[in-house]
Design an enzyme around this catalytic site. Sequence first.
Site, PDB file in Angstrom:
ATOM      1  N   CYS A 108       0.800  -1.210  -0.184  1.00 24.80           N
ATOM      2  CA  CYS A 108       0.016  -0.052  -0.058  1.00 24.80           C
ATOM      3  C   CYS A 108       0.722   1.276   0.003  1.00 24.80           C
ATOM      4  O   CYS A 108       0.210   2.353  -0.202  1.00 24.80           O
ATOM      5  CB  CYS A 108      -0.997   0.123   1.115  1.00 24.80           C
ATOM      6  SG  CYS A 108      -1.969  -1.419   1.320  1.00 24.80           S
ATOM      7  N   HIS A 248      -3.651   6.763   3.454  1.00 25.25           N
ATOM      8  CA  HIS A 248      -4.035   5.478   2.762  1.00 25.25           C
ATOM      9  C   HIS A 248      -5.523   5.299   3.293  1.00 25.25           C
ATOM     10  O   HIS A 248      -6.038   5.146   4.488  1.00 25.25           O
ATOM     11  CB  HIS A 248      -3.114   4.605   3.424  1.00 25.25           C
ATOM     12  CG  HIS A 248      -3.116   3.228   2.736  1.00 25.25           C
ATOM     13  ND1 HIS A 248      -3.899   2.809   1.583  1.00 25.25           N
ATOM     14  CD2 HIS A 248      -3.444   1.988   3.334  1.00 25.25           C
ATOM     15  CE1 HIS A 248      -3.969   1.608   1.361  1.00 25.25           C
ATOM     16  NE2 HIS A 248      -3.682   1.042   2.446  1.00 25.25           N
ATOM     17  N   ASN A 278     -10.028  -0.516   0.251  1.00 24.66           N
ATOM     18  CA  ASN A 278      -8.574  -0.482   0.389  1.00 24.66           C
ATOM     19  C   ASN A 278      -8.010  -0.950  -1.067  1.00 24.66           C
ATOM     20  O   ASN A 278      -8.295  -2.055  -1.209  1.00 24.66           O
ATOM     21  CB  ASN A 278      -7.910  -1.236   1.423  1.00 24.66           C
ATOM     22  CG  ASN A 278      -6.482  -1.247   1.728  1.00 24.66           C
ATOM     23  OD1 ASN A 278      -5.809  -0.702   0.633  1.00 24.66           O
ATOM     24  ND2 ASN A 278      -5.928  -1.937   2.660  1.00 24.66           N
TER      25      ASN A 278
HETATM   26  N1  ACO Z   1     -18.281  -9.271   9.511  1.00 24.08           N
HETATM   27  C1  ACO Z   1     -18.632  -9.892  10.468  1.00 24.08           C
HETATM   28  N2  ACO Z   1     -17.833  -9.992  11.421  1.00 24.08           N
HETATM   29  C2  ACO Z   1     -16.451 -10.146  11.223  1.00 24.08           C
HETATM   30  C3  ACO Z   1     -15.886  -9.511   9.945  1.00 24.08           C
HETATM   31  C4  ACO Z   1     -16.991  -9.416   9.010  1.00 24.08           C
HETATM   32  N3  ACO Z   1     -16.658  -9.088   7.638  1.00 24.08           N
HETATM   33  N4  ACO Z   1     -14.691 -10.032  10.000  1.00 24.08           N
HETATM   34  C5  ACO Z   1     -14.315  -9.925  11.266  1.00 24.08           C
HETATM   35  N5  ACO Z   1     -15.344 -10.179  11.867  1.00 24.08           N
HETATM   36  C6  ACO Z   1     -15.567 -10.786  13.441  1.00 24.08           C
HETATM   37  C7  ACO Z   1     -14.194 -11.417  13.731  1.00 24.08           C
HETATM   38  O1  ACO Z   1     -14.311 -12.740  13.549  1.00 24.08           O
HETATM   39  C8  ACO Z   1     -14.482 -11.295  15.362  1.00 24.08           C
HETATM   40  O2  ACO Z   1     -15.499 -11.946  15.998  1.00 24.08           O
HETATM   41  P1  ACO Z   1     -14.827 -12.696  17.298  1.00 24.08           P
HETATM   42  O3  ACO Z   1     -14.870 -11.658  18.256  1.00 24.08           O
HETATM   43  O4  ACO Z   1     -16.028 -13.502  17.451  1.00 24.08           O
HETATM   44  O5  ACO Z   1     -13.789 -13.285  17.138  1.00 24.08           O
HETATM   45  C9  ACO Z   1     -15.015  -9.827  15.439  1.00 24.08           C
HETATM   46  O6  ACO Z   1     -15.419  -9.542  14.224  1.00 24.08           O
HETATM   47  C10 ACO Z   1     -13.992  -8.738  15.934  1.00 24.08           C
HETATM   48  O7  ACO Z   1     -12.899  -8.879  14.904  1.00 24.08           O
HETATM   49  P2  ACO Z   1     -11.907  -7.636  15.151  1.00 24.08           P
HETATM   50  O8  ACO Z   1     -10.615  -8.155  14.781  1.00 24.08           O
HETATM   51  O9  ACO Z   1     -11.772  -7.396  16.646  1.00 24.08           O
HETATM   52  O10 ACO Z   1     -12.164  -6.222  14.370  1.00 24.08           O
HETATM   53  P3  ACO Z   1     -11.573  -5.054  14.464  1.00 24.08           P
HETATM   54  O11 ACO Z   1     -12.452  -3.957  15.036  1.00 24.08           O
HETATM   55  O12 ACO Z   1     -10.140  -5.040  14.637  1.00 24.08           O
HETATM   56  O13 ACO Z   1     -11.835  -4.783  13.091  1.00 24.08           O
HETATM   57  C11 ACO Z   1     -10.574  -4.772  10.677  1.00 24.08           C
HETATM   58  C12 ACO Z   1     -10.961  -5.590  11.862  1.00 24.08           C
HETATM   59  C13 ACO Z   1     -11.464  -4.225  10.077  1.00 24.08           C
HETATM   60  C14 ACO Z   1      -9.791  -5.850   9.891  1.00 24.08           C
HETATM   61  C15 ACO Z   1      -9.334  -3.841  11.498  1.00 24.08           C
HETATM   62  O14 ACO Z   1      -8.598  -4.451  12.352  1.00 24.08           O
HETATM   63  C16 ACO Z   1      -8.432  -3.220  10.436  1.00 24.08           C
HETATM   64  O15 ACO Z   1      -9.106  -2.339   9.609  1.00 24.08           O
HETATM   65  N6  ACO Z   1      -7.205  -3.407  10.121  1.00 24.08           N
HETATM   66  C17 ACO Z   1      -6.117  -2.804   9.352  1.00 24.08           C
HETATM   67  C18 ACO Z   1      -6.367  -3.626   8.178  1.00 24.08           C
HETATM   68  C19 ACO Z   1      -5.606  -2.678   7.299  1.00 24.08           C
HETATM   69  O16 ACO Z   1      -5.406  -1.573   7.039  1.00 24.08           O
HETATM   70  N7  ACO Z   1      -4.703  -3.714   6.489  1.00 24.08           N
HETATM   71  C20 ACO Z   1      -4.295  -3.279   5.559  1.00 24.08           C
HETATM   72  C21 ACO Z   1      -3.044  -2.440   5.548  1.00 24.08           C
HETATM   73  S1  ACO Z   1      -2.689  -2.159   3.781  1.00 24.08           S
HETATM   74  C22 ACO Z   1      -1.898  -3.239   2.924  1.00 24.08           C
HETATM   75  O17 ACO Z   1      -0.729  -3.348   2.698  1.00 24.08           O
HETATM   76  C23 ACO Z   1      -2.830  -4.179   1.986  1.00 24.08           C
END
Ligand code: ACO
Length: 321
Positions: A108, A248, A278
């Site tokens: 990214c 980003h 993203n």
């Molecule tokens: N729908 C419903 N529930 C979901 C989904 C979904 N799509 N995805 C995950 N969950 C559930 C999980 O299983 C978890 O359930 P559990 O508590 O029963 O285990 C619950 O939701 C909470 O998950 P968390 O991981 O705590 O959610 P969080 O608030 O951290 O959000 C997210 C997750 C959106 C992925 C966030 O962590 C994030 O955006 N991280 C950064 C991602 C990013 O920017 N990455 C890219 C970098 S750039 C690149 O190089 C590509």
Amino acid sequence: MAGVGSYVPAKILTNADLERMVSTSDEWITTRTGIKERHIAAKDEFTSDLGAAAARRAMQRARVTPEQIDLIIVATITPDMPFPSTACLIQQKLGAHRAAAFDLEAACSGFIYALEIAQQFIMTRTYDTVLVIGAEKLSSIVDWKDRNTCVLFGDGAGAAILQNRPHAHGLLTAVMGADGSKADLLFMAGGGSRCPATAESVASRLHYLRMEGKEAFKNAVQAMKTAAQEALRRCEIDISRIKCIIPHQANLRIIDAVGERIGARPDQLFVNVHKYGNTSAASVAIALDEAVQTGRVQHGDLILLMVFGAGLTWGAAVIEW
Ligand code: ACO
């Protein structure tokens, strides 16, 4: 920076569509990420097609012909093929026969890495006109059965033409960083020399990206904050003077958290993550184009770009438009 352009494929995948594919909800995706929809390339539409379409728009606005281009740099983690480079395929599509061409992989963060490399070639007067592209068909490496990741990503491309022009505005500074000790936060295990494609690797779904979302989130906020502050310090510019901050576009909560930590006003932050999700290396390139085309930035305005991605990699850039 003589012109910018972007392109996203026509097909839109909404959160409602995703509700029919995996166990998720519009409410979960919206509150956790801010994403409402993303664009998905057609089966016969590849990263090189998206990149070439964005490049044509940037070239038109910069009034640059294919023959004028000296160098093409394509930032991508979803090249058409491992080789030849997507940059070579785009060179052919544009008819930019004079141009050298190569790909750059910084996930990214790729667009800022590519801008900085282009700037170096221009400052040393090696090249006059450089085409920088961030282009991704992330839908080709997303596991559409994994709700943790498939709701986050989309396809698209953005491009910029950089030229050597005295007294012209452009890139004032760029900061780049990396930390390979955190490579396991976001990766695709299959398809490289470590794990070439086999029937077993495909059955194990190793040719899809995997991510530790929570850790990626924390690192993204810290890395973009540090990079942005370093870029502003180098230019001796206070954040209050920045007209438009383009982070980003991965997650609205990351954007808000970084904005708060660097002391940005909400009206300074550019957000389009709700429309595209993203798009990795294309993300800030598409946003920069939208900010320019919608009049959000005007001639002479200061822009701050901030990026973060797999590697880990990060960066920030200050641009005078
Ligand atoms: N729908 C419903 N529930 C979901 C989904 C979904 N799509 N995805 C995950 N969950 C559930 C999980 O299983 C978890 O359930 P559990 O508590 O029963 O285990 C619950 O939701 C909470 O998950 P968390 O991981 O705590 O959610 P969080 O608030 O951290 O959000 C997210 C997750 C959106 C992925 C966030 O962590 C994030 O955006 N991280 C950064 C991602 C990013 O920017 N990455 C890219 C970098 S750039 C690149 O190089 C590509």
